[in-house]
Design an enzyme around this catalytic site. Structure first.
Site, mmCIF file in Angstrom:
data_model
loop_
_atom_site.group_PDB
_atom_site.id
_atom_site.type_symbol
_atom_site.label_atom_id
_atom_site.label_comp_id
_atom_site.label_asym_id
_atom_site.label_seq_id
_atom_site.Cartn_x
_atom_site.Cartn_y
_atom_site.Cartn_z
ATOM 1 C CE LYS A 18 4.146 -11.320 16.712
ATOM 2 N NZ LYS A 18 5.387 -11.461 17.479
ATOM 3 C CB SER B 169 5.841 -13.556 20.316
ATOM 4 O OG SER B 169 6.785 -12.924 19.481
ATOM 5 C CB SER C 270 5.356 -15.621 16.188
ATOM 6 O OG SER C 270 5.458 -14.732 17.284
#
Length: 426
Positions: free
Chosen positions: A136, A133, A190
């Site tokens: 991102k 993640s 997230s």
């Protein structure tokens, strides 16, 4: 005497001719910057035979079993040396004479000065890894500048198409949320649902696929040539990879934005109710423990998948210095990802302010294939008023620069006058 002057003048002009004809334009700030960029980024990676300090083993705790990952693409030597030759090895890149960095389980990491871009140290910073993640952040770097935070966006069914059980904000099908709420959901929780909505919105007519394409274009613009996004959220996808160095470039671009810094430093936010769907509002907490437990923390991003293991990006400020840490492929024993990041930040803050083994390249500094430009734009082409063997604005007459003629013509005039005086005296 006139003959002597003539001989002396012609000889001087002839001696000066080669240097005059071959001299280029004076060095400018731009050409000096290009030269510096070439020295920093174009060196080949050091060989293992007699390799320098970049080849020392990285301090690590006892080895643990790791899942088998798909083979990454071959590492281009030019990409391995981006930021400086010290960073090209798979081992530890750290200045001599400084304390050894703390042992961490991450397979690769990097510590850099967020302001200057100086790389303090790294462990295999150009080794391929899986992002989870922390990718991102690339979505934020690519899309955040183009979206209005006040715009309301309706959630579609395709936005909710992501791996069951993975992290999500809890967006409701048909719900309408501001772009700012989506960014907070992305960075605090997230949220993979928020990532899908933002990628779709940022992708324009091409939707989510356009958003992923924008992410990959942004990576190239930043010089992150070892990064390829397959999903907007960082959930594992075919051909998805990054490096600790690339994540530092991406994170630095994010932290350069005031809105990102505000989102990343938000400890608590509220997701609004969706009355048409009878859903109540609810709070979301920032899951980056560095923000809550580390003095001076500015925020960052955590990540985890079974394939990637733990990844972490964090920044903090102390005594007027702002440092950034990126780590990939970490295991939780002995420490959580954010704790490993905190240990590396502590170590970095303890180093002298001028510590440096490399540099984070600037946006647009590299060419289309990750190599520095060999010459300024348009170099080697004749511009109006410029010739290949002359300075800009010089003319060539019969292949001789006019500046040379400017030396010869007065000498010839003097010689002609001297001959007339001699003729009159006879």
């Amino acid at each position: 005497m006139a003959r002597g002057l003539l001989a002396l003048g012609v000889a001087s002009a002839v001696l000066a001719l080669p240097s005059v004809m071959t001299a280029g334009p004076p060095a400018t700030a731009a050409t000096r910057q290009v030269t510096t960029a070439r020295q920093v980024t174009s060196a080949r990676p050091p060989s293992t035979a007699g390799a320098g300090r970049s080849q020392r083993p990285c301090p690590t705790p006892p080895a643990v079993a790791r899942p088998t990952r798909p083979a990454p693409p071959p590492l281009d030597p030019a990409h391995a040396a981006i930021g400086g030759p010290e960073l090209a090895g798979a081992g530890l890149a750290a200045p001599p004479g400084v304390p050894s960095p703390p042992p961490v389980s991450a397979t690769s990491w990097l510590v850099a000065d967020l302001t200057s871009g100086a790389v303090l140290a790294g462990c295999g910073p150009h080794e391929y890894a899986v992002p989870a993640s922390v990718q991102k952040l690339l979505l934020a770097a690519a899309v955040m500048p183009h979206l209005d935070p006040a715009e309301l966006v309706e959630v579609t069914q395709s936005d909710l198409d992501f791996e069951p059980g993975s992290s999500a904000v809890g967006l409701v099908l048909g719900g309408r949320y501001s772009v700012e709420t989506l960014w907070l959901g992305l960075l605090l929780n997230s949220g993979n649902d928020a990532a899908n909505v933002l990628a779709r919105l940022g992708g324009g007519p091409k939707g989510m696929a356009g958003g992923v394409a924008a992410m990959n274009a942004e990576a190239r613009e930043l010089g992150a040539y070892q990064t390829h996004a397959a999903t907007p959220s960082g959930l594992d996808g075919p051909g998805q990879y990054t490096s600790a160095y690339d994540m530092a470039l991406i994170a630095r671009a994010c932290f350069a934005r005031e809105d990102f810094r505000r989102y990343a430093a938000t400890p608590l936010a509220q997701v609004p109710a969706q009355k048409p769907y009878n859903t109540k509002g609810f709070p979301i907490w920032n899951d980056n423990q560095l923000l809550h437990r580390y003095p001076g923390a500015l925020g960052g991003k955590t990540g985890y998948t079974d394939l990637a293991r733990h990844s972490f990006v964090g920044a903090a400020e102390r005594n007027g210095r702002t440092l950034l840490v990126t780590l990939l492929g970490a295991e939780t024993p002995p420490l959580a990802g954010w704790q490993q990041g905190a240990a590396l930040l502590d170590w970095g803050f303890g180093l002298p302010a001028d510590t440096k083994v490399g540099q984070l390249v600037a946006r647009g500094q590299l060419g289309p294939r990750g190599q520095p430009p060999t010459q300024a734009a348009g170099a080697g082409q004749t511009r109006p008023g410029e010739h290949r063997h002359g300075r800009p604005g010089w003319l060539l007459i019969g292949g001789v620069p006019v500046v040379v003629l400017g030396v010869l013509v007065p000498i010839l005039i003097l010689a002609r006058r001297a001959r007339r005086r001699r003729a009159g005296a006879q």
